[in-house]
Scaffold this active site. Structure first.
Site, PDB file in Angstrom:
ATOM      1  N   ARG A 524      14.778  39.181  37.602  1.00 20.61           N
ATOM      2  CA  ARG A 524      13.291  39.645  37.862  1.00 20.61           C
ATOM      3  C   ARG A 524      12.627  38.639  38.833  1.00 20.61           C
ATOM      4  NH1 ARG A 524      10.820  43.775  35.104  1.00 20.61           N
ATOM      5  NH2 ARG A 524       9.172  43.476  36.734  1.00 20.61           N
ATOM      6  N   LYS A 529      10.882  31.647  36.916  1.00 19.23           N
ATOM      7  CA  LYS A 529      12.099  31.680  37.382  1.00 19.23           C
ATOM      8  C   LYS A 529      12.437  30.969  38.865  1.00 19.23           C
ATOM      9  CE  LYS A 529      13.136  36.172  35.366  1.00 19.23           C
ATOM     10  NZ  LYS A 529      14.143  35.973  34.227  1.00 19.23           N
TER      11      LYS A 529
END
Ligand code: NBG
Length: 786
Positions: A524, A529
């Site tokens: 995602r 991230k």
């Protein structure tokens, strides 16, 4: 069905249903007949499994999860039934490609990421281990959105996965359950609610050629016979509840809808289990001996007060006895420390939709507060933070912890962070509830099915036992200096890369560089991230290639591949996608770097895409800000397929490096302790670093040229300079060096192949068979279906 006549049966069925032979049948006919043949077998297996479980009164775990990201079922089912090879050879005999039939199926995309895919892996592993684990969720008419990229930006379209008849489900109308919403409470009884009928659809989950099939039960909404007044707005409500996974919940209406969805599968799942329990003549007092309800994340937390409601209001138990039964049945898995993902619901909305449930939560809260106050160790602020209802909100994680016998994190580091910081107060209260279950992935889908070439190679060396029990992979380690094997490993990787090059050519119209490094980040899109750090580095590489001959001289060609969906309302994530796609466009169209650098953002990343990408990877990008990624599961899939992890010491990366060995992964960046310290001290100044760092300045300057408006990406740039909560700037130099290490290592092809081999050989810890066995040994204690 004996295998020898599966081919004949298939051909005969094609004839009888469509009056065609294999060669002249259409894809759709081939698919339909194959799927229905398989489904018939699954159904029969499920029936015997179910009978066995009931006759022997075996305990079951119901896995309550808002999402199950199943992907395609056909290949998996053919393998599980042990008929893949027969069907494939039948197709080959007719000069046809079975793969065309496999890809005819649409993904069941009822999930948005790790949580949902984990649930799917768990179903597969439990069935393989012959354990009675049953999935429970909603049958969303539309899965997670379909992504397109138009004018460099993400667009979202509904995912009509049920448009073609879905052959893997079976409607079980006779087992429908009526679910009440709204109304008011009089003397503990709910009056005048709106009734909605929950109808189950079952998908059968076959074990690995072991005669077992469990199931995933998905609830769909329909008008209820109990609802006397039915008008337009009623039909509307009924339709919307199971219409779509994760509807926008920024407004009150959307919030109510999400709660309706949560209550739908939670209440239906609990009532279904209790109904079965009673029908077997068993006593509700013994429910914990017959069921564990594993709550996957906080979405099904309402299972807890719903059980209390049934036991007290319908079955006549007193509070204490009901509480004892409930808390010995429920267990909760936490998947995040991000505050935004720990659900809190406005209490007015909650009370309005589920008045009796709310009342029960209030009573739980009252008792809990007494317990906390009496404990003596908590000051007022602590007490406030522990409450189940605090300020204006119902706190789902607090309820889930209080109402369960177990709370587990999903990687060692994550569980420690929960104990030491995020949930420390709960840990003080209930230390024995806390435990760790490091995630895993099913190696049947993520190794055996997606990488037949590698599997063949391994099998030639160590025999086939690893397919059933992945720990046998360790034997591969003995061959780490076997030059001819290392060369073959390299050749398999190249082959998977060639397949991917072709796939991406067809899908995205971009030609990747054969023989270059395949560096892949798929997950995602989220700031933690740090896809942003990845693209900043790519820009750096591009600028160096254009201006620095000595950089170019030692550089190995790279393909950087991204796949990611951004939540529709997550503005920053969407900007980052645009930055990636615009940068890719410039680089891919620059002839000067044509054979050196390619950047692809693959559209509509999903399970099927992952199955193509993962086997082709040389480098697995796992670069989250330490502490933020609870575990990761993509990292495990990459490892099994021989990619080297380039990452931070976050989530399960920590354990991956432990297993693979430090020399076989590239670790960089701030540690969890360092990140925590930066947050505590609170005087991190990214701008100061930027001002001293010419590289970063050049990258920012480049970004300002990507569109005619130099301020186009200011949202991203100024956030980096002034806030940079996820420490991209802070970790950037370390990331550049890590990338350089990868570049250098890759040049020694044999040594790289050895690292690849050592990753594969040591990946068995990350099979979800291991994870499920641990859940079972330590929490569920289910017996094997014999
Ligand atoms: C995700 C984590 C991942 C983890 C999966 C499965 C949520 C809320 N959590 O790191 O971010 O691998 O859960 O446990 O999506």
């Amino acid at each position: 069905m004996p295998h020898h006549n599966i081919k004949e049966t298939y051909l005969a069925q094609l004839q009888s249903e469509f009056q065609v032979d294999l060669k002249s049948s259409t894809l759709s006919q081939r698919y339909q007949v194959l799927a229905s043949l398989v489904q018939t077998q699954l159904k029969a297996l499920h029936e015997t499994t179910q009978q066995h479980i009931q006759t022997h009164r075996l305990k079951k775990t119901i896995y309550f999860s808002m999402e199950f990201l199943m992907g395609r079922m056909i290949t998996n089912n053919l393998y599980s039934l042990g008929i893949y090879d027969d069907i494939q050879s039948l197709f080959n005999e007719h000069g046809l490609d079975l793969n065309e039939v496999e890809v005819y199926e649409t993904d069941a995309g009822l999930g948005n990421g790790g949580v949902g895919r984990l649930a799917a892996c768990f179903l597969d592993s439990a069935a393989a281990l012959k354990l009675p684990l049953y999935g429970n969720s909603n049958r969303y008419l539309k899965g997670f959105f379909v992504q397109t990229i138009e004018q460099f930006k993400q667009h979202e379209y509904p995912d009509p996965w049920l448009e073609k008849p879905y052959l893997w489900e079976e409607r079980k109308e006779s087992e429908a359950i009526d679910i009440p919403y709204y109304g008011y409470v009089e003397n503990t009884q709910l009056k005048n609610p709106i009734w909605v009928k929950a109808v189950p659809y079952d998908m059968y989950i076959a074990g690995d050629q072991n005669g077992v099939a469990t199931r995933l039960r998905l609830w769909s909404t329909e008008p209820s016979e109990k609802q006397l007044h039915q008008d337009e707005s009623y039909y509307n409500m009924v339709e919307t509840i199971s219409e779509q996974l994760y509807p926008d919940d920024s407004k009150d209406e959307g919030k109510t809808l999400r709660l309706q969805q949560q209550y739908l599968f939670s209440a239906a799942g609990v009532q279904d289990a209790i109904r079965e329990h009673k029908s077997l003549g068993l006593d509700l007092k013994d429910l914990p001996d017959h069921y564990t309800f594993q709550l996957n994340d906080t979405h099904p937390t309402v299972v807890i007060p719903e059980m209390m409601r049934i036991l007290m209001d319908e079955e006549g138990f007193g509070y204490d006895e009901a509480w004892d039964i409930t808390t010995r049945t429920c267990a909760y898995t936490n998947h995040t420390i991000l505050a935004e993902a720990l659900e809190k619901w406005n209490k007015v909305i909650y009370r309005n939709l589920l008045p009796r449930i709310y009342e029960i939560i209030q009573e739980m809260n009252r008792r809990f507060n007494i317990l906390v106050a009496q404990d003596g160790r908590f000051n007022e602020n602590d007490q406030y933070l522990l409450q189940l209802i605090g300020g204006n909100h119902v706190r789902m994680a607090n309820i889930a912890i209080y109402g369960s016998f177990s709370l587990n994190g999903v990687a060692a580091l994550h569980t420690n962070i929960l104990k030491d910081t995020e949930l420390h107060r709960f840990y003080m209260l209930f230390p024995n509830k806390f435990n760790n279950k490091t995630n895993g992935v099913t190696h049947r889908r993520w190794l055996i099915q997606v990488n037949q070439e590698l599997v063949q190679l391994i099998e030639n060396k160590i025999g086939p036992d690893f397919k059933k029990d992945l720990t046998h992979l360790k034997q591969l380690e003995a061959f780490k200096d076997d030059v001819s094997l290392l060369k073959e490993i390299k050749a398999v990787k190249l082959k998977k890369q060639q397949q991917l090059i072709q796939y991406i050519q067809e899908k995205e119209g971009i030609t990747l560089i054969e023989g270059g490094i395949f560096d892949i980040q798929i997950k995602r899109l989220h700031e933690y991230k740090r896809q942003l750090m990845n693209i900043l580095h790519i820009i750096y590489v591009y600028l160096e290639l254009k201006s620095n001959p000595s950089f170019k001289a030692h550089y190995v060609p790279h393909n950087y591949i991204f796949g990611a969906k951004a939540a529709p309302s997550y503005a920053m994530a969407k900007e980052i996608i645009e930055l990636i796609t615009r940068t890719a466009d410039v680089i891919n169209n620059d002839v000067e770097v044509k054979d050196l650098l390619k950047v692809v953002f693959v559209t509509n990343y999903n399970v099927t895409y992952a199955e193509k990408l993962i086997p082709a990877a040389d480098i697995s990008e796992q670069i989250s800000t330490a502490t933020k990624e609870a575990s990761g599961t993509g990292n495990m899939k990459f490892m099994m397929n021989g990619a080297l992890t380039l990452g931070t010491l976050d989530g399960a990366n920590v354990e991956i490096v432990e297993e693979a060995g430090e020399d076989n992964a590239i670790i960089f960046g701030l540690t969890a302790e360092e990140v925590t310290e930066i947050y505590q001290k609170n005087h991190y100044q990214p701008k100061a670093i930027y001002d001293q760092n010419e590289t970063l300045q050049r990258i920012f300057d480049f970004i300002r040229t990507l569109t005619p408006n130099p301020q186009h990406f200011d949202f991203i740039l100024s956030n980096l300079l002034n806030n940079d909560y996820f420490l991209v700037i802070k970790d950037f130099d370390a990331y550049v060096r890590a990338q350089e290490t990868a570049n250098e290592w890759f040049k020694d092809s044999l040594s790289w192949a050895k690292k690849t081999l050592l990753n594969i050989a040591n990946s068995s810890y990350f099979s979800s068979d291991r994870t499920i066995a641990q859940y079972n040994d330590e929490l569920w204690k289910l017996k094997e279906i014999q």
